[in-house]
Design a protein around this motif. Structure first.
Motif, PDB file in Angstrom:
ATOM      1  N   LEU A  25       0.877  -1.024   0.117  1.00  0.00           N
ATOM      2  CA  LEU A  25      -0.105   0.099   0.089  1.00  0.00           C
ATOM      3  C   LEU A  25       0.795   1.050   0.024  1.00  0.00           C
ATOM      4  CD1 LEU A  25      -2.541  -0.908   2.738  1.00  0.00           C
ATOM      5  CD2 LEU A  25      -2.760  -1.160   0.195  1.00  0.00           C
ATOM      6  N   ASP A  26       0.423   2.322  -0.803  1.00  0.00           N
ATOM      7  CA  ASP A  26       0.944   3.713  -0.392  1.00  0.00           C
ATOM      8  C   ASP A  26       0.727   4.318   0.900  1.00  0.00           C
ATOM      9  OD1 ASP A  26       1.832   3.904  -3.213  1.00  0.00           O
ATOM     10  OD2 ASP A  26      -0.228   4.674  -3.627  1.00  0.00           O
ATOM     11  N   TRP A  27       1.412   5.007   1.469  1.00  0.00           N
ATOM     12  CA  TRP A  27       1.325   5.406   2.816  1.00  0.00           C
ATOM     13  C   TRP A  27      -0.071   5.971   3.126  1.00  0.00           C
ATOM     14  CZ3 TRP A  27       4.141  10.715   4.321  1.00  0.00           C
ATOM     15  CH2 TRP A  27       4.195  11.044   5.453  1.00  0.00           C
ATOM     16  N   GLU A  28      -0.670   6.672   2.243  1.00  0.00           N
ATOM     17  CA  GLU A  28      -2.149   7.275   2.436  1.00  0.00           C
ATOM     18  C   GLU A  28      -3.126   6.034   2.563  1.00  0.00           C
ATOM     19  OE1 GLU A  28      -0.407   8.664  -0.156  1.00  0.00           O
ATOM     20  OE2 GLU A  28       0.043  10.618   0.247  1.00  0.00           O
ATOM     21  N   GLU A  29      -2.826   5.106   1.840  1.00  0.00           N
ATOM     22  CA  GLU A  29      -3.771   4.113   1.773  1.00  0.00           C
ATOM     23  C   GLU A  29      -3.921   3.311   3.191  1.00  0.00           C
ATOM     24  OE1 GLU A  29      -4.109   2.300  -2.759  1.00  0.00           O
ATOM     25  OE2 GLU A  29      -2.132   1.877  -1.651  1.00  0.00           O
ATOM     26  N   LEU A  30      -2.946   3.393   4.138  1.00  0.00           N
ATOM     27  CA  LEU A  30      -3.090   2.930   5.425  1.00  0.00           C
ATOM     28  C   LEU A  30      -4.280   3.372   6.135  1.00  0.00           C
ATOM     29  CD1 LEU A  30       0.554   2.931   6.338  1.00  0.00           C
ATOM     30  CD2 LEU A  30      -0.737   0.768   5.611  1.00  0.00           C
ATOM     31  N   ASN A  31      -4.853   4.624   5.897  1.00  0.00           N
ATOM     32  CA  ASN A  31      -5.720   5.040   6.642  1.00  0.00           C
ATOM     33  C   ASN A  31      -7.339   4.671   5.808  1.00  0.00           C
ATOM     34  OD1 ASN A  31      -4.667   6.935   8.585  1.00  0.00           O
ATOM     35  ND2 ASN A  31      -3.715   7.974   7.087  1.00  0.00           N
ATOM     36  N   LYS A  32      -7.128   4.054   4.722  1.00  0.00           N
ATOM     37  CA  LYS A  32      -8.570   3.681   4.186  1.00  0.00           C
ATOM     38  C   LYS A  32      -9.000   2.447   4.650  1.00  0.00           C
ATOM     39  CE  LYS A  32      -7.547   6.152  -0.128  1.00  0.00           C
ATOM     40  NZ  LYS A  32      -7.256   5.873  -1.883  1.00  0.00           N
ATOM     41  N   ARG A  33     -10.201   2.407   4.716  1.00  0.00           N
ATOM     42  CA  ARG A  33     -10.912   1.125   5.183  1.00  0.00           C
ATOM     43  C   ARG A  33     -11.566   0.282   4.167  1.00  0.00           C
ATOM     44  NH1 ARG A  33     -15.400   3.232   8.499  1.00  0.00           N
ATOM     45  NH2 ARG A  33     -15.713   1.295   8.663  1.00  0.00           N
ATOM     46  N   ILE A  34     -11.799   0.651   2.977  1.00  0.00           N
ATOM     47  CA  ILE A  34     -12.346   0.021   1.861  1.00  0.00           C
ATOM     48  C   ILE A  34     -11.409  -0.146   0.756  1.00  0.00           C
ATOM     49  CG2 ILE A  34     -13.919  -0.276   0.172  1.00  0.00           C
ATOM     50  CD1 ILE A  34     -15.826   0.946   2.243  1.00  0.00           C
ATOM     51  N   LEU A  35     -10.623  -1.150   0.495  1.00  0.00           N
ATOM     52  CA  LEU A  35      -9.569  -1.059  -0.706  1.00  0.00           C
ATOM     53  C   LEU A  35      -9.814  -2.561  -1.423  1.00  0.00           C
ATOM     54  CD1 LEU A  35      -6.438  -0.381   1.517  1.00  0.00           C
ATOM     55  CD2 LEU A  35      -7.156   0.899  -0.121  1.00  0.00           C
ATOM     56  N   ARG A  36      -9.348  -2.492  -2.827  1.00  0.00           N
ATOM     57  CA  ARG A  36      -9.381  -3.625  -3.507  1.00  0.00           C
ATOM     58  C   ARG A  36      -7.985  -3.702  -4.179  1.00  0.00           C
ATOM     59  NH1 ARG A  36     -13.984  -6.944  -6.412  1.00  0.00           N
ATOM     60  NH2 ARG A  36     -12.418  -8.442  -7.170  1.00  0.00           N
ATOM     61  N   LYS A  37      -7.349  -4.809  -3.892  1.00  0.00           N
ATOM     62  CA  LYS A  37      -5.938  -5.010  -4.223  1.00  0.00           C
ATOM     63  C   LYS A  37      -5.696  -6.329  -4.509  1.00  0.00           C
ATOM     64  CE  LYS A  37      -4.302  -0.827  -3.208  1.00  0.00           C
ATOM     65  NZ  LYS A  37      -3.513   0.105  -4.407  1.00  0.00           N
ATOM     66  N   THR A  38      -4.509  -6.429  -5.212  1.00  0.00           N
ATOM     67  CA  THR A  38      -3.783  -7.678  -5.721  1.00  0.00           C
ATOM     68  C   THR A  38      -2.485  -7.994  -4.782  1.00  0.00           C
ATOM     69  OG1 THR A  38      -4.788  -7.417  -7.586  1.00  0.00           O
ATOM     70  CG2 THR A  38      -3.136  -9.301  -7.562  1.00  0.00           C
ATOM     71  N   THR A  39      -2.303  -9.193  -4.132  1.00  0.00           N
ATOM     72  CA  THR A  39      -1.032  -9.425  -3.508  1.00  0.00           C
ATOM     73  C   THR A  39      -0.066  -9.536  -4.420  1.00  0.00           C
ATOM     74  OG1 THR A  39      -1.400 -11.924  -3.389  1.00  0.00           O
ATOM     75  CG2 THR A  39      -2.590 -10.605  -1.638  1.00  0.00           C
ATOM     76  N   ASP A  40       1.364  -9.647  -3.848  1.00  0.00           N
ATOM     77  CA  ASP A  40       2.442  -9.876  -4.863  1.00  0.00           C
ATOM     78  C   ASP A  40       2.469 -11.144  -5.496  1.00  0.00           C
ATOM     79  OD1 ASP A  40       2.887 -11.250  -2.428  1.00  0.00           O
ATOM     80  OD2 ASP A  40       5.034 -10.622  -2.510  1.00  0.00           O
ATOM     81  N   GLN A  41       1.622 -12.051  -4.987  1.00  0.00           N
ATOM     82  CA  GLN A  41       1.531 -13.539  -5.608  1.00  0.00           C
ATOM     83  C   GLN A  41       0.300 -13.758  -6.695  1.00  0.00           C
ATOM     84  OE1 GLN A  41       4.039 -15.778  -5.262  1.00  0.00           O
ATOM     85  NE2 GLN A  41       4.991 -14.007  -3.927  1.00  0.00           N
ATOM     86  N   GLY A  42      -0.494 -12.659  -6.553  1.00  0.00           N
ATOM     87  CA  GLY A  42      -1.625 -12.518  -7.443  1.00  0.00           C
ATOM     88  C   GLY A  42      -2.861 -12.865  -6.996  1.00  0.00           C
ATOM     89  N   THR A  43      -3.044 -12.882  -5.817  1.00  0.00           N
ATOM     90  CA  THR A  43      -4.375 -13.127  -5.043  1.00  0.00           C
ATOM     91  C   THR A  43      -5.156 -11.535  -4.998  1.00  0.00           C
ATOM     92  OG1 THR A  43      -3.439 -14.930  -3.617  1.00  0.00           O
ATOM     93  CG2 THR A  43      -5.502 -13.774  -3.132  1.00  0.00           C
ATOM     94  N   ASP A  44      -6.337 -11.790  -5.203  1.00  0.00           N
ATOM     95  CA  ASP A  44      -7.154 -10.620  -5.393  1.00  0.00           C
ATOM     96  C   ASP A  44      -7.998 -10.826  -4.049  1.00  0.00           C
ATOM     97  OD1 ASP A  44      -8.619  -8.520  -6.666  1.00  0.00           O
ATOM     98  OD2 ASP A  44     -10.145  -9.610  -7.170  1.00  0.00           O
TER      99      ASP A  44
END
Length: 147
Positions: A25-44
């Motif tokens: 995550l970016d520094w600012e994203e630590l403060n967000k409670r709702i996110l959609r991301k992919t792990t470094d291994q490709g898990t959504d």
């Protein structure tokens, strides 16, 4: 995968027999409670936290017998400022505050995101600084105000 809470906090140096996947995550994203991301291994991963506290470096979001999914921050370009005197510290803090520059302050240094315009300002203050790359371990807490 849908995540609603933080299970634990781990240190990325901790040894584990489980495969560890990271959500960066970016520094600012630590403060967000709702996110959609992919792990470094490709898990959504869809994150919708019930808690009010921000995410932190090392927060463990998922764990089973084979793997763990945890939070870490992206490596970012930063300026590391090292005031040598109380006067340098005061002038630096004043200038950064005047510009509303988010920073993290420790006993021996001030860390800000890289901004080329800060170099001139820091030279005028006469404080030592260097360019570096770091992972922010904690979110910056914005304090709103009005002028």
């Amino acid at each position: 995968m849908f995540i609603q809470k933080v299970i634990d906090n781990i240190n990325d140096d901790q040894a584990s027999s489980k495969q560890r996947e990271w959500i960066e995550l970016d520094w600012e994203e630590l403060n967000k409670r709702i996110l959609r991301k992919t792990t470094d291994q490709g898990t959504d991963v869809a994150i919708s936290l019930e808690q009010d506290e921000p995410l932190n470096y090392g927060d463990l979001l998922y764990e089973d017998e084979e793997r763990q999914i945890a939070i870490r921050t992206k490596v970012e370009n930063v300026i590391v400022i090292t005031p040598k005197t109380f006067t340098q510290m005061g002038k630096t803090a004043f200038e950064l505050g005047n510009r509303h520059t988010p920073c993290l302050i420790s006993e021996s240094e001030i860390i800000v995101r890289y901004d080329h315009t800060l170099e001139t300002l820091l030279e005028e203050v006469g404080v030592d600084y260097e360019h570096s790359e770091r992972r922010f371990k904690e979110p910056f807490k914005y304090r709103g105000h009005q002028h």
